[in-house]
Design a protein around this motif. Structure first.
Motif, PDB file in Angstrom:
ATOM      1  N   LEU A  94       0.701  -1.156  -0.047  1.00 14.81           N
ATOM      2  CA  LEU A  94       0.044   0.177  -0.078  1.00 14.81           C
ATOM      3  C   LEU A  94       0.983   1.386   0.031  1.00 14.81           C
ATOM      4  O   LEU A  94       0.706   2.047  -0.490  1.00 14.81           O
ATOM      5  N   LEU A  97       2.125   1.869  -3.409  1.00 10.61           N
ATOM      6  CA  LEU A  97       1.091   2.648  -4.163  1.00 10.61           C
ATOM      7  C   LEU A  97       0.686   3.714  -3.798  1.00 10.61           C
ATOM      8  O   LEU A  97       0.850   4.668  -4.734  1.00 10.61           O
ATOM      9  N   LEU A  98       0.669   4.182  -2.468  1.00  9.05           N
ATOM     10  CA  LEU A  98       0.152   5.347  -2.067  1.00  9.05           C
ATOM     11  C   LEU A  98       1.319   6.566  -2.438  1.00  9.05           C
ATOM     12  O   LEU A  98       1.155   7.589  -2.666  1.00  9.05           O
ATOM     13  N   ARG A 101       2.075   7.554  -6.011  1.00  8.09           N
ATOM     14  CA  ARG A 101       1.133   8.634  -6.320  1.00  8.09           C
ATOM     15  C   ARG A 101       1.361   9.911  -6.034  1.00  8.09           C
ATOM     16  O   ARG A 101       1.366  10.950  -6.478  1.00  8.09           O
ATOM     17  N   ALA A 154      -4.237  10.698   1.516  1.00  3.56           N
ATOM     18  CA  ALA A 154      -3.282   9.829   1.017  1.00  3.56           C
ATOM     19  C   ALA A 154      -1.888  10.055   2.105  1.00  3.56           C
ATOM     20  O   ALA A 154      -1.327   8.989   2.573  1.00  3.56           O
TER      21      ALA A 154
ATOM     22  N   GLU B  90     -10.489  13.367  -3.725  1.00  3.01           N
ATOM     23  CA  GLU B  90      -9.385  12.683  -3.249  1.00  3.01           C
ATOM     24  C   GLU B  90      -9.878  11.275  -2.568  1.00  3.01           C
ATOM     25  O   GLU B  90      -9.396  10.153  -2.971  1.00  3.01           O
ATOM     26  N   LEU B  94      -9.113   7.638  -4.150  1.00  5.54           N
ATOM     27  CA  LEU B  94      -8.345   6.645  -2.997  1.00  5.54           C
ATOM     28  C   LEU B  94      -9.034   5.444  -2.922  1.00  5.54           C
ATOM     29  O   LEU B  94      -8.724   4.047  -3.094  1.00  5.54           O
ATOM     30  N   LEU B  97      -9.187   3.241  -5.998  1.00  2.21           N
ATOM     31  CA  LEU B  97      -7.574   2.758  -6.166  1.00  2.21           C
ATOM     32  C   LEU B  97      -7.842   1.420  -5.375  1.00  2.21           C
ATOM     33  O   LEU B  97      -7.288   0.150  -5.596  1.00  2.21           O
ATOM     34  N   LEU B  98      -7.907   1.655  -3.909  1.00  6.70           N
ATOM     35  CA  LEU B  98      -8.080   0.575  -3.116  1.00  6.70           C
ATOM     36  C   LEU B  98      -9.013  -0.521  -3.266  1.00  6.70           C
ATOM     37  O   LEU B  98      -8.983  -1.766  -3.147  1.00  6.70           O
ATOM     38  N   ARG B 101      -8.445  -2.915  -6.161  1.00  3.39           N
ATOM     39  CA  ARG B 101      -7.371  -3.812  -5.689  1.00  3.39           C
ATOM     40  C   ARG B 101      -7.938  -4.981  -4.935  1.00  3.39           C
ATOM     41  O   ARG B 101      -7.770  -6.003  -5.141  1.00  3.39           O
ATOM     42  N   PHE B 157      -8.806   1.014   5.657  1.00  5.49           N
ATOM     43  CA  PHE B 157      -8.843   2.330   5.056  1.00  5.49           C
ATOM     44  C   PHE B 157     -10.083   2.772   4.040  1.00  5.49           C
ATOM     45  O   PHE B 157     -10.457   3.671   4.430  1.00  5.49           O
TER      46      PHE B 157
END
Lengths: 236, 236
Positions: A94, A97-98, A101, A154, B90, B94, B97-98, B101, B157
């Motif tokens: 993670l 990934l974060l 970015r 993030a 944002e 996120l 993205l998360l 996955r 998260f």
DNA sequence: TCCGGCAATACTGTATACAGTTGTCGCGTT
DNA sequence: AACGCGACAACTGTATACAGTATTGCCGGA
């Protein structure tokens, strides 16, 4: 609204409370290994140790619980929440990934002053032989880069992930010395170079690889010391 | 270690404490809009309202602070932390993205029973006219999918991100009715179909787009109601 | 000897009381 | 009238006291 912004430091307002100090102390104790994974946190003992009442201790513990550092259920002692290899691996996935970015988002916003600061931090990091200072500099390097990404969520998650894995990195950094320090500095330098060139995608990739390498280094030390999964329901 | 696992429900152990209830109540109040962005939380008032002392209220507030729902500094009233359009955006980036996955990781681990359950949840969601129930079902659908991904940190998260944006979704869902309900059910169905086929990459993409569409819908309602940035340092 | 139950103990959860800080209102001065 | 200043009020932070729960250890019986 219209006059000179503010005459004297308004940051004085951020006075810290006892609970905050206790929370910091407990975090540090966990990260340093003084409170090992699975250790039980006795409120009266902690309160006595710091010379305060249990109230701020309880508040600190509730915060740590929300941060994911300890497990607590009602009427039972809280325990330090250890993470196993697979969760540690997920944390780094993670982060890659974060942080990748974040780095990509930061590149367009980097001015010369900040680039210089990054280089200076990395220079000091390369020379640093004290592992505590080394970790500080490493954190500051990354934060300095990510700050300008303008991605508060993030950023916050990355901090949380770092927080949870820091103790394992500390074990690594302590046990293995700074063999990898040079390598880290090299990778940082590459990131700065790409950022200076405005290559957001390249910087992203470099950060991702950098974090992957860190995971490899940590795993190399830990893989025969940690259980395959740290703290999942099963007790005793 | 060897006998029948456990005779009577061990979940009885998870008895909830007053602080937990207060925390839940405050969260609900924030999400429902009873406590609007920027609202001040007076400890004595809250304690009186719930008929408890300030101690559990304080603990609940510290937890909410750690969760990012409120801002609190020493000796000052805590305030509900609102997020602006850019932070909301944002959050959804996120999540895309998360959750993408998570979906991809979940696909190989989905058995028939769970796929059926997903379909059933989506069926009920399509018919649901009560927006509270609708949101519940939506959450449960996604959680049911992600549970088997075996990614505890990412899951956590995502929950945090959902938590922070839920109140805006509630406003949307309340204000605009369920026009989008059908569309959501269609997108869910597509996700289930791809998952059933074992197409992890496809499911990931479908989830990413699904979340993107949700953001579009929420933004369409809010873009002329929210400031471009909600609560960043600048006061008054 | 092993097991179940019961009592004492230690610990957590909450309430109340106290201390310290911040914000506000009113007064006096300029 | 505007400003500074000081006392009061309201609120937050912490300590102490009390209530309730889990755990430990002991004792008696099988």
């Amino acid at each position: 609204m219209q006059g000179p912004p503010i005459p004297f430091t308004p940051e004085l307002r951020n006075r810290r409370t006892t609970s905050d100090h206790i929370a910091d102390a407990l975090r540090a104790a966990i990260n340093s290994g003084q409170l090992a994974d699975g250790a039980e946190l006795n409120q009266v003992e902690i309160a006595g140790h710091f010379g305060v009442s249990r109230v701020p201790v309880r508040e600190a513990m509730r915060q740590l619980q929300a941060e994911g550092l300890i497990d607590a259920s009602a009427h039972r002692r809280a325990v330090v929440r250890g993470i196993g290899i697979d969760t540690l691996t997920e944390a780094y996935e993670l982060r890659a990934l974060l942080e990748g970015r974040l780095a990509a988002a930061a590149v367009p916003n980097l001015d010369r002053a900040r680039l210089d600061r990054l280089a200076a931090l990395n220079r000091e990091l390369r020379e640093s032989r004290d592992h505590t200072r080394y970790l500080e500099l490493n954190s500051e390097f990354h934060n300095t880069l990510y700050e300008v990404a303008d991605r508060p969520l993030a950023f916050e998650f990355v901090e949380s992930l770092r927080q949870r894995s820091e103790r394992y990195v500390q074990m690594w950094s302590r046990g293995r010395g700074l063999n990898r320090g040079r390598q880290v500095a090299r990778e940082h330098a590459a990131i700065v170079r790409l950022a200076k060139q405005g290559d957001a995608a390249g910087a992203q990739r470099a950060v991702e690889e950098h974090i992957q390498h860190t995971l490899d280094a940590v795993l190399a030390l830990h893989e025969d010391q940690l259980p395959s999964n740290g703290a999942d329901g099963d007790d005793a």
